[in-house]
Design a protein around this motif. Structure first.
Motif, PDB file in Angstrom:
ATOM      1  N   GLY A 132     -22.969 -36.609   2.791  1.00 15.50           N
ATOM      2  CA  GLY A 132     -22.401 -35.283   3.054  1.00 15.50           C
ATOM      3  C   GLY A 132     -20.901 -35.220   2.799  1.00 15.50           C
ATOM      4  O   GLY A 132     -20.287 -34.159   2.896  1.00 15.50           O
ATOM      5  N   ILE A 133     -20.310 -36.345   2.426  1.00 15.80           N
ATOM      6  CA  ILE A 133     -18.848 -36.411   2.232  1.00 15.80           C
ATOM      7  C   ILE A 133     -18.390 -35.505   1.082  1.00 15.80           C
ATOM      8  O   ILE A 133     -17.394 -34.787   1.192  1.00 15.80           O
ATOM      9  N   THR A 134     -19.142 -35.528  -0.021  1.00 17.67           N
ATOM     10  CA  THR A 134     -18.791 -34.670  -1.165  1.00 17.67           C
ATOM     11  C   THR A 134     -18.883 -33.200  -0.761  1.00 17.67           C
ATOM     12  O   THR A 134     -17.956 -32.413  -1.014  1.00 17.67           O
ATOM     13  N   ALA A 135     -19.980 -32.841  -0.119  1.00 11.25           N
ATOM     14  CA  ALA A 135     -20.185 -31.437   0.289  1.00 11.25           C
ATOM     15  C   ALA A 135     -19.058 -30.985   1.221  1.00 11.25           C
ATOM     16  O   ALA A 135     -18.519 -29.885   1.070  1.00 11.25           O
ATOM     17  N   GLN A 136     -18.676 -31.836   2.150  1.00  4.22           N
ATOM     18  CA  GLN A 136     -17.608 -31.458   3.090  1.00  4.22           C
ATOM     19  C   GLN A 136     -16.274 -31.254   2.379  1.00  4.22           C
ATOM     20  O   GLN A 136     -15.540 -30.313   2.678  1.00  4.22           O
ATOM     21  N   ALA A 137     -15.993 -32.120   1.416  1.00  5.13           N
ATOM     22  CA  ALA A 137     -14.729 -31.996   0.668  1.00  5.13           C
ATOM     23  C   ALA A 137     -14.707 -30.695  -0.136  1.00  5.13           C
ATOM     24  O   ALA A 137     -13.681 -29.999  -0.182  1.00  5.13           O
ATOM     25  N   ILE A 138     -15.846 -30.341  -0.746  1.00  6.90           N
ATOM     26  CA  ILE A 138     -15.898 -29.110  -1.558  1.00  6.90           C
ATOM     27  C   ILE A 138     -15.835 -27.877  -0.652  1.00  6.90           C
ATOM     28  O   ILE A 138     -15.211 -26.867  -0.996  1.00  6.90           O
ATOM     29  N   LYS A 139     -16.466 -27.969   0.512  1.00  4.64           N
ATOM     30  CA  LYS A 139     -16.451 -26.825   1.418  1.00  4.64           C
ATOM     31  C   LYS A 139     -15.054 -26.570   1.983  1.00  4.64           C
ATOM     32  O   LYS A 139     -14.714 -25.445   2.341  1.00  4.64           O
ATOM     33  N   LYS A 140     -14.245 -27.616   2.053  1.00  2.00           N
ATOM     34  CA  LYS A 140     -12.849 -27.427   2.479  1.00  2.00           C
ATOM     35  C   LYS A 140     -12.092 -26.622   1.429  1.00  2.00           C
ATOM     36  O   LYS A 140     -11.228 -25.812   1.742  1.00  2.00           O
ATOM     37  N   LEU A 141     -12.428 -26.874   0.164  1.00  2.00           N
ATOM     38  CA  LEU A 141     -11.779 -26.151  -0.937  1.00  2.00           C
ATOM     39  C   LEU A 141     -12.252 -24.705  -1.016  1.00  2.00           C
ATOM     40  O   LEU A 141     -11.499 -23.819  -1.393  1.00  2.00           O
TER      41      LEU A 141
ATOM     42  N   LYS B  23     -15.513 -20.170   1.983  1.00  2.00           N
ATOM     43  CA  LYS B  23     -16.373 -18.980   2.099  1.00  2.00           C
ATOM     44  C   LYS B  23     -17.607 -19.044   1.198  1.00  2.00           C
ATOM     45  O   LYS B  23     -18.387 -18.092   1.151  1.00  2.00           O
ATOM     46  N   ALA B  24     -17.761 -20.154   0.488  1.00  2.00           N
ATOM     47  CA  ALA B  24     -18.911 -20.253  -0.427  1.00  2.00           C
ATOM     48  C   ALA B  24     -20.174 -20.672   0.319  1.00  2.00           C
ATOM     49  O   ALA B  24     -20.113 -21.147   1.459  1.00  2.00           O
ATOM     50  N   TYR B  25     -21.298 -20.509  -0.363  1.00  2.00           N
ATOM     51  CA  TYR B  25     -22.613 -20.875   0.189  1.00  2.00           C
ATOM     52  C   TYR B  25     -23.054 -22.142  -0.525  1.00  2.00           C
ATOM     53  O   TYR B  25     -23.039 -22.197  -1.755  1.00  2.00           O
ATOM     54  N   PHE B  26     -23.454 -23.162   0.229  1.00  2.00           N
ATOM     55  CA  PHE B  26     -23.748 -24.471  -0.366  1.00  2.00           C
ATOM     56  C   PHE B  26     -25.254 -24.709  -0.439  1.00  2.00           C
ATOM     57  O   PHE B  26     -25.948 -24.733   0.587  1.00  2.00           O
ATOM     58  N   ALA B  27     -25.751 -24.912  -1.663  1.00  2.00           N
ATOM     59  CA  ALA B  27     -27.184 -25.153  -1.851  1.00  2.00           C
ATOM     60  C   ALA B  27     -27.396 -26.397  -2.700  1.00  2.00           C
ATOM     61  O   ALA B  27     -26.651 -26.646  -3.651  1.00  2.00           O
ATOM     62  N   CYS B  28     -28.389 -27.192  -2.330  1.00  2.00           N
ATOM     63  CA  CYS B  28     -28.716 -28.366  -3.154  1.00  2.00           C
ATOM     64  C   CYS B  28     -30.222 -28.587  -3.132  1.00  2.00           C
ATOM     65  O   CYS B  28     -30.943 -27.982  -2.331  1.00  2.00           O
ATOM     66  N   LEU B  29     -30.669 -29.427  -4.046  1.00  2.00           N
ATOM     67  CA  LEU B  29     -32.116 -29.652  -4.161  1.00  2.00           C
ATOM     68  C   LEU B  29     -32.626 -30.561  -3.058  1.00  2.00           C
ATOM     69  O   LEU B  29     -33.610 -30.257  -2.391  1.00  2.00           O
ATOM     70  N   TYR B  30     -31.953 -31.707  -2.889  1.00  2.00           N
ATOM     71  CA  TYR B  30     -32.456 -32.719  -1.972  1.00  2.00           C
ATOM     72  C   TYR B  30     -31.372 -33.078  -0.962  1.00  2.00           C
ATOM     73  O   TYR B  30     -30.195 -33.143  -1.313  1.00  2.00           O
ATOM     74  N   ALA B  31     -31.800 -33.333   0.283  1.00  2.00           N
ATOM     75  CA  ALA B  31     -30.828 -33.626   1.342  1.00  2.00           C
ATOM     76  C   ALA B  31     -31.314 -34.800   2.184  1.00  2.00           C
ATOM     77  O   ALA B  31     -32.466 -34.837   2.615  1.00  2.00           O
ATOM     78  N   LYS B  32     -30.413 -35.747   2.407  1.00  2.00           N
ATOM     79  CA  LYS B  32     -30.706 -36.834   3.327  1.00  2.00           C
ATOM     80  C   LYS B  32     -30.195 -36.428   4.717  1.00  2.00           C
ATOM     81  O   LYS B  32     -29.305 -35.569   4.820  1.00  2.00           O
ATOM     82  N   PRO B  33     -30.741 -37.028   5.774  1.00  2.00           N
ATOM     83  CA  PRO B  33     -30.402 -36.574   7.129  1.00  2.00           C
ATOM     84  C   PRO B  33     -28.895 -36.496   7.413  1.00  2.00           C
ATOM     85  O   PRO B  33     -28.439 -35.529   8.025  1.00  2.00           O
ATOM     86  N   ALA B  34     -28.126 -37.485   6.940  1.00  2.00           N
ATOM     87  CA  ALA B  34     -26.684 -37.479   7.233  1.00  2.00           C
ATOM     88  C   ALA B  34     -25.959 -36.310   6.567  1.00  2.00           C
ATOM     89  O   ALA B  34     -24.946 -35.826   7.073  1.00  2.00           O
ATOM     90  N   GLY B  35     -26.468 -35.865   5.414  1.00  2.00           N
ATOM     91  CA  GLY B  35     -25.795 -34.802   4.671  1.00  2.00           C
ATOM     92  C   GLY B  35     -26.325 -33.409   4.969  1.00  2.00           C
ATOM     93  O   GLY B  35     -25.663 -32.403   4.679  1.00  2.00           O
ATOM     94  N   LYS B  36     -27.511 -33.363   5.553  1.00  2.00           N
ATOM     95  CA  LYS B  36     -28.199 -32.083   5.798  1.00  2.00           C
ATOM     96  C   LYS B  36     -27.341 -31.037   6.520  1.00  2.00           C
ATOM     97  O   LYS B  36     -27.320 -29.874   6.109  1.00  2.00           O
ATOM     98  N   PRO B  37     -26.592 -31.415   7.575  1.00  2.00           N
ATOM     99  CA  PRO B  37     -25.795 -30.392   8.271  1.00  2.00           C
ATOM    100  C   PRO B  37     -24.700 -29.768   7.400  1.00  2.00           C
ATOM    101  O   PRO B  37     -24.168 -28.711   7.752  1.00  2.00           O
ATOM    102  N   SER B  38     -24.367 -30.403   6.284  1.00  2.00           N
ATOM    103  CA  SER B  38     -23.318 -29.856   5.410  1.00  2.00           C
ATOM    104  C   SER B  38     -23.867 -28.834   4.416  1.00  2.00           C
ATOM    105  O   SER B  38     -23.112 -28.326   3.586  1.00  2.00           O
TER     106      SER B  38
END
Ligand SMILES: O=P(O)(O)OC[C@H]1O[C@H](OP(=O)(O)OP(=O)(O)O)[C@H](O)[C@@H]1O
Length: 157
Positions: free
Chosen positions: A96-105, A108-123
């Protein structure tokens, strides 16, 4: 430690990206931000389904792959502003580290991905399939068919 492989075919990837497009289609997006490089193919498929023609990218690299969290943005998604009205697309969230870094940038965007592992899911705001943390997802662009010897020949006695 990674113990299992999950092999994703091109067909499966296409199907999952279309499903993700359907899930987010109730919202109106003025553009898509693809996280390079894994997000680019899903983003292209989703953009086609949503008839979205404004595609921005964000490029993020880890300088030392041994050290998690050492990330550097080498190309900013400037067209997306603070992310309002934009859909961020990636193939996978793992830690989830990549997702968190992009969400900081792009807060207000909406984050969607195909596959999620438990640690990254909340992001994520949306994903298609949860995959166990110890599973390595083998994407079609990282794989090539190879001959596999018959079991009895490959098993050493
Ligand atoms: O949730 P995290 O632990 O941050 O991992 C997820 C990120 O890792 C992968 O990219 P990768 O670093 O392999 O780069 P690539 O897409 O350019 O191959 C994937 O495409 C995500 O962007």
């Amino acid at each position: 430690m990674t113990t299992n492989y999950m092999v994703i075919s091109w067909d499966q990837l296409h199907k999952d990206a279309r499903l993700l497009a359907e899930r987010v289609s109730t919202k109106k997006f003025k553009g898509i931000v693809a996280i390079t490089r894994g997000g680019m193919i899903p983003a292209a498929i989703i953009a086609r389904e949503l008839e979205c023609r404004l595609i921005e990218t964000v490029s993020i690299v880890s300088y030392d792959e041994e050290i998690q969290g050492e990330l550097k943005i080498i190309k900013h998604p400037t067209v997306a502003g603070d992310g309002e009205g934009f859909l961020i697309v990636d193939d996978l969230v793992d830690s989830g580290i990549t997702a968190q870094a992009i969400k900081k940038l792009l807060p207000k965007a909406y984050f969607a991905c195909l596959y999620a592992k438990p640690a990254g899911k909340p992001s994520t705001d949306e994903f298609i399939m949860e995959v166990q943390q110890d599973t390595w997802i083998l994407f079609p662009w990282d794989a090539a068919p190879a001959f596999a010897p018959p079991l009895v020949k490959s098993t050493k006695k």
